[in-house]
Write a protein that holds these residues in place. Sequence first.
Motif, PDB file in Angstrom:
ATOM      1  N   LYS A 149       7.136  -4.484  -1.369  1.00 48.98           N
ATOM      2  CA  LYS A 149       8.257  -4.085  -0.267  1.00 48.98           C
ATOM      3  C   LYS A 149       7.488  -3.465   0.866  1.00 48.98           C
ATOM      4  O   LYS A 149       6.561  -3.175   0.839  1.00 48.98           O
ATOM      5  CB  LYS A 149       9.404  -3.281  -0.865  1.00 48.98           C
ATOM      6  N   ALA A 176       3.376  -9.741   1.493  1.00 42.94           N
ATOM      7  CA  ALA A 176       4.453  -9.126   2.029  1.00 42.94           C
ATOM      8  C   ALA A 176       4.722  -9.017   3.613  1.00 42.94           C
ATOM      9  O   ALA A 176       5.810  -9.388   4.172  1.00 42.94           O
ATOM     10  CB  ALA A 176       4.431  -7.743   1.601  1.00 42.94           C
ATOM     11  N   GLU A 225       4.348 -11.868   5.354  1.00 45.57           N
ATOM     12  CA  GLU A 225       4.856 -13.103   5.636  1.00 45.57           C
ATOM     13  C   GLU A 225       6.370 -13.011   5.433  1.00 45.57           C
ATOM     14  O   GLU A 225       7.001 -13.893   6.247  1.00 45.57           O
ATOM     15  CB  GLU A 225       4.379 -13.974   4.496  1.00 45.57           C
ATOM     16  N   ASP A 226       6.879 -12.076   5.033  1.00 48.62           N
ATOM     17  CA  ASP A 226       8.465 -11.626   4.895  1.00 48.62           C
ATOM     18  C   ASP A 226       9.009 -10.866   6.209  1.00 48.62           C
ATOM     19  O   ASP A 226      10.259 -10.717   6.297  1.00 48.62           O
ATOM     20  CB  ASP A 226       8.842 -10.922   3.799  1.00 48.62           C
ATOM     21  N   TYR A 228      10.422 -10.264   9.459  1.00 52.19           N
ATOM     22  CA  TYR A 228      11.354 -11.183  10.704  1.00 52.19           C
ATOM     23  C   TYR A 228      10.885 -11.111  12.002  1.00 52.19           C
ATOM     24  O   TYR A 228      10.708 -10.195  12.347  1.00 52.19           O
ATOM     25  CB  TYR A 228      12.767 -10.779  10.182  1.00 52.19           C
ATOM     26  N   ASP A 285      10.561  -4.203   8.764  1.00 51.33           N
ATOM     27  CA  ASP A 285      10.644  -5.720   8.091  1.00 51.33           C
ATOM     28  C   ASP A 285      11.049  -6.380   9.548  1.00 51.33           C
ATOM     29  O   ASP A 285      11.374  -7.808   8.922  1.00 51.33           O
ATOM     30  CB  ASP A 285      11.564  -5.871   7.108  1.00 51.33           C
TER      31      ASP A 285
END
Length: 317
Positions: A2, A214, A216-217, A219, A268
């Motif tokens: 995460k 991670a 790459e996730d 936004y 994120d």
Amino acid sequence: MKIEEVSSKGNAVLGEVKKAIVGKDEVLRLILTTILADGHVLLEDLPGLAKTLMAKSFATAMGVRFKRVQFTPDLLPSDILGVSIFNQKTLEFEFKKGPVFTNILLADEINRAPPKTQSALLEAMQERQVTIEGNTYELEKPFIVFATQNPIEQEGTYPLPEAQLDRFLVRLRVGYPSRGEEIEILRRRMARKREEVDITPILTPDEVVEMQKAVEDVYVSDAILEYITDIVLATREDRKEIEVGASPRGSLALLKLSRAYAALEGRDYVIPDDVKAVAVPALSHRLILKRELWYTKVSQESIMAKLLERVPVPKFE
């Protein structure tokens, strides 16, 4: 992994590195951002400013393997990549891996080696593999190159052409410490009574790779994508000072670094401030200035900073 873990583990790594490096917090954060973005770092500054210590400290704190190569005019590609040696017992050639087979490779004074040797390393940086005599060998993950060069001593050097500079995700300059920071360096040296600094490994190589995945996730909104594009386009449209602007590789560098910077901040999603924080080190070395500016004190970084101020910042809620 995460994003919260990426942030906490990343800041723990920075905490360990800061045991060895006094001040330079933003430089250290940008280096870790580049590592999380799976890119390579070019450190361009004067001797004695802890460039080698930075690379070694990050390797120790991340629990990865570290090797250093001193680049010299007589350095051959095989000195970096490896060489095939004939085994008289088996009557076969055996490949002896060179120092490039590591996790963090320090290419010290990269501009002192001839272009053929430079290109051998840069091929490994781009492809993450080495081809020797028709055989291809994959490099371990993570694989990060820290390259250093001295910006003032040009005698006996082979300057990196722009196409090769473009392979580095960022170019950073460390700079001298402040008066207070230099006093703190001396105090720490007296307190530990030896040269070496004890740094505790925080991560493992697998965890570093998980942190990179991670990122790459994270936004990125359309408004941020447009902002990144506008910044890069501004480097191509400024015909007064810039001969050649950044290529699409510069746009991709901004994207990757912005996401990594946001993850390190515990978010994120990317905000305009993330793009601003990485734009100058990500794009300045990709600019070719007008010939009449070569012998002035105008730098690529200063021009990039001015361009950044002129590009409208998107509203972000």
